[in-house]
Design an enzyme around this catalytic site. Structure first.
Site, PDB file in Angstrom:
ATOM      1  N   GLN A 243       0.829  -1.203   0.000  1.00 19.41           N
ATOM      2  CA  GLN A 243       0.000   0.000   0.000  1.00 19.41           C
ATOM      3  C   GLN A 243       0.861   1.250   0.000  1.00 19.41           C
ATOM      4  O   GLN A 243       0.590   2.217  -0.720  1.00 19.41           O
ATOM      5  CB  GLN A 243      -0.919  -0.009   1.225  1.00 19.41           C
ATOM      6  CG  GLN A 243      -2.000   1.045   1.188  1.00 19.41           C
ATOM      7  CD  GLN A 243      -2.949   0.847   0.025  1.00 19.41           C
ATOM      8  OE1 GLN A 243      -3.297  -0.269  -0.322  1.00 19.41           O
ATOM      9  NE2 GLN A 243      -3.355   1.934  -0.594  1.00 19.41           N
ATOM     10  N   HIS A 246       2.378   2.934  -3.277  1.00 20.14           N
ATOM     11  CA  HIS A 246       1.558   3.675  -4.231  1.00 20.14           C
ATOM     12  C   HIS A 246       2.027   5.110  -4.360  1.00 20.14           C
ATOM     13  O   HIS A 246       2.153   5.641  -5.470  1.00 20.14           O
ATOM     14  CB  HIS A 246       0.095   3.683  -3.769  1.00 20.14           C
ATOM     15  CG  HIS A 246      -0.692   2.497  -4.224  1.00 20.14           C
ATOM     16  ND1 HIS A 246      -1.030   2.288  -5.529  1.00 20.14           N
ATOM     17  CD2 HIS A 246      -1.220   1.466  -3.530  1.00 20.14           C
ATOM     18  CE1 HIS A 246      -1.734   1.179  -5.637  1.00 20.14           C
ATOM     19  NE2 HIS A 246      -1.850   0.655  -4.435  1.00 20.14           N
ATOM     20  N   GLU A 311     -10.499   2.515   2.392  1.00 16.13           N
ATOM     21  CA  GLU A 311     -10.615   2.050   1.009  1.00 16.13           C
ATOM     22  C   GLU A 311     -10.491   0.527   0.952  1.00 16.13           C
ATOM     23  O   GLU A 311     -11.324  -0.163   0.364  1.00 16.13           O
ATOM     24  CB  GLU A 311      -9.521   2.716   0.174  1.00 16.13           C
ATOM     25  CG  GLU A 311      -9.502   2.288  -1.277  1.00 16.13           C
ATOM     26  CD  GLU A 311      -8.309   2.858  -2.013  1.00 16.13           C
ATOM     27  OE1 GLU A 311      -8.319   2.784  -3.259  1.00 16.13           O
ATOM     28  OE2 GLU A 311      -7.353   3.360  -1.366  1.00 16.13           O
ATOM     29  N   ASP A 345      -6.284  -5.666  -6.430  1.00 17.28           N
ATOM     30  CA  ASP A 345      -5.830  -4.607  -7.335  1.00 17.28           C
ATOM     31  C   ASP A 345      -5.782  -5.071  -8.778  1.00 17.28           C
ATOM     32  O   ASP A 345      -5.855  -4.248  -9.697  1.00 17.28           O
ATOM     33  CB  ASP A 345      -4.429  -4.128  -6.921  1.00 17.28           C
ATOM     34  CG  ASP A 345      -4.465  -3.059  -5.842  1.00 17.28           C
ATOM     35  OD1 ASP A 345      -5.565  -2.538  -5.560  1.00 17.28           O
ATOM     36  OD2 ASP A 345      -3.396  -2.753  -5.279  1.00 17.28           O
ATOM     37  N   HIS A 404     -52.760  19.800 -10.426  1.00 15.88           N
ATOM     38  CA  HIS A 404     -52.415  18.408 -10.120  1.00 15.88           C
ATOM     39  C   HIS A 404     -53.689  17.635  -9.753  1.00 15.88           C
ATOM     40  O   HIS A 404     -53.922  16.520 -10.230  1.00 15.88           O
ATOM     41  CB  HIS A 404     -51.423  18.347  -8.954  1.00 15.88           C
ATOM     42  CG  HIS A 404     -50.007  18.630  -9.330  1.00 15.88           C
ATOM     43  ND1 HIS A 404     -49.593  19.854  -9.778  1.00 15.88           N
ATOM     44  CD2 HIS A 404     -48.900  17.835  -9.311  1.00 15.88           C
ATOM     45  CE1 HIS A 404     -48.297  19.814 -10.016  1.00 15.88           C
ATOM     46  NE2 HIS A 404     -47.846  18.595  -9.745  1.00 15.88           N
TER      47      HIS A 404
END
Length: 416
Positions: A243, A246, A311, A345, A404
């Site tokens: 992670q 990234h 996430e 991923d 209406h």
């Protein structure tokens, strides 16, 4: 190392969006609206340091790129494509055509997909977005990706070929979002923009929302890993490293009731970090955005995980299955030691385009259904109308909307 309470106190101050960039992003959007392709070329030179003669990459280059990559990569990409396609097809909304009240489903006409350039050729992002749009039946799929001095990476173009992308433009940043939202001489206006990006891309998507649809306002990527005494410390360490590599802004959270395991994992992180090609990025990410949280119980683990609303949430404990129904705010939940986030991923099937920065409290990861729109169909027979109209007329009277009321009343009168 944080306790549950000290982390809660710290977490209140975490912010995933740099709002100070808002004015500069607004300026970029307005300039693209006014100057169109010329602005895109100017921004490519200023921000990407690349001079672009031709914004669009000929589609013939997609297949050329596909034939140029090695067979192992091609097979891996095709396997990922097939898994993504099968999963998305299984969850795709369908028409409901029974009775007098039902729903129709329609694919969007044209979508724009933003594929980050940066420090890695994210070919997986092409598959995790464009394949979904293809399964949905989108009429035209357009990819924008930042220009590179040596040209767009062949693997990205190969992924476009496999996924069925129609057009690719070498444009990045907020200017790409503006071009997709409003159109230029070369890039057509789209119905929706999806895909991850940096702070400028995220802010641009937020600012154009309403004129065009978007998937989410993506912040830095993040993972929450829950561990206990049974967790393989080396495996969990690599999940943290994966992670952190990234981006220097990537966030990692390690949660456990076992202090020794937290320390053991971080020891493995430091040991394995030395062998990573992106060690500088990882080191900066971990220095600024890593949180080890020592809790008192499994209940506190779950409380912290739901608070973070991460996430990616990876549960690597002996009671991992017990978390499935209790974790309600994960972008994607990875259960057990054999479901590393990295496999999500690339090849598992669900999209890796997921809500970040706590937005999974109210949103979900990208799916085929984000490329569809629905409309209700009301096709009443006479008896159904008669059964409903009296209630409708009464409410219209209360709202003082006489026409209406009369619209229903005239039918009632004629039918009686």
């Amino acid at each position: 190392m944080y306790t549950t309470q000290s982390f809660k106190d710290k977490f209140k101050d975490l912010n995933s969006v740099d709002w100070t960039k808002t004015q500069s992003v607004m300026d970029i959007i307005q300039t693209v609206q006014q100057e169109q392709d010329a602005a895109l070329r100017t921004y490519s030179e200023r921000f990407d340091h690349v001079t672009i003669d031709q914004l669009e990459i000929p589609s013939s280059q997609f297949d050329v790129a596909l034939s140029s990559i090695d067979e192992d990569l091609k097979a891996a990409m095709q396997a990922a494509h097939d898994n993504i396609q099968a999963y998305q097809q299984s969850i795709k909304l369908t028409d409901g055509l029974e009775g007098e009240l039902f729903q129709k489903v329609h694919p969007l006409s044209r979508v724009g997909i933003y594929v980050p350039g940066g420090t890695a050729p994210l070919l997986s992002t092409v598959l995790m977005t464009a394949v979904l749009a293809k399964v949905a039946g989108v009429g035209e799929i357009i990819v924008t990706t930042p220009p590179q001095a040596d040209g767009i990476h062949p693997a990205i173009l190969a992924a476009c070929s496999i996924a069925g992308v129609d057009r690719v433009f070498q444009v990045g940043g907020a200017q790409a979002v503006a071009a997709l939202a409003y159109g230029t001489e070369s890039i057509p206006k789209v119905d929706k923009i999806v895909g991850p990006g940096n702070q400028y891309v995220a802010l641009a998507k937020k600012l154009v929302y309403g004129d065009v649809g978007i998937d989410s306002i993506a912040g830095p990527s993040e993972i929450v890993v829950a561990v206990d005494e049974t967790t393989d410390a080396r495996w969990a360490a690599f999940d943290i490293l994966a992670q952190a590599e990234h981006d220097i802004e990537a966030r990692t959270f390690l949660v456990s009731t076992d202090k020794q395991k937290l320390e053991e994992i971080y020891t493995h992180v430091q040991k394995e970090l030395k062998n990573q090609p992106r060690a500088d990025i990882i080191r900066k990410s971990l220095s600024d955005h890593h949180y080890s949280i020592l809790t008192e119980s499994t209940e506190e683990n779950m409380e912290i995980i739901n608070l973070i609303a991460g996430e990616h949430v990876s549960i690597q404990t002996k009671d991992a299955q017990n978390y499935v129904d209790r974790i309600t705010t994960a972008g994607a939940l990875f259960v057990g030691s054999y479901a590393p986030e990295a496999i999500g991923d690339y090849v598992a099937g669900p999209s890796h385009v997921l809500p970040t920065g706590g937005t999974s409290r109210f949103s979900n990861g990208l799916t085929v259904n984000d490329f569809l729109r629905t409309n209700s169909v009301i096709a009443l027979e006479k008896n159904s109308f008669l059964n409903m109209a009296k209630s409708g007329m009464r409410m219209a009277k209360e709202e003082e909307l006489q026409a209406h009321h009369d619209s229903m009343a005239c039918r009632m009168e004629d039918l009686s």
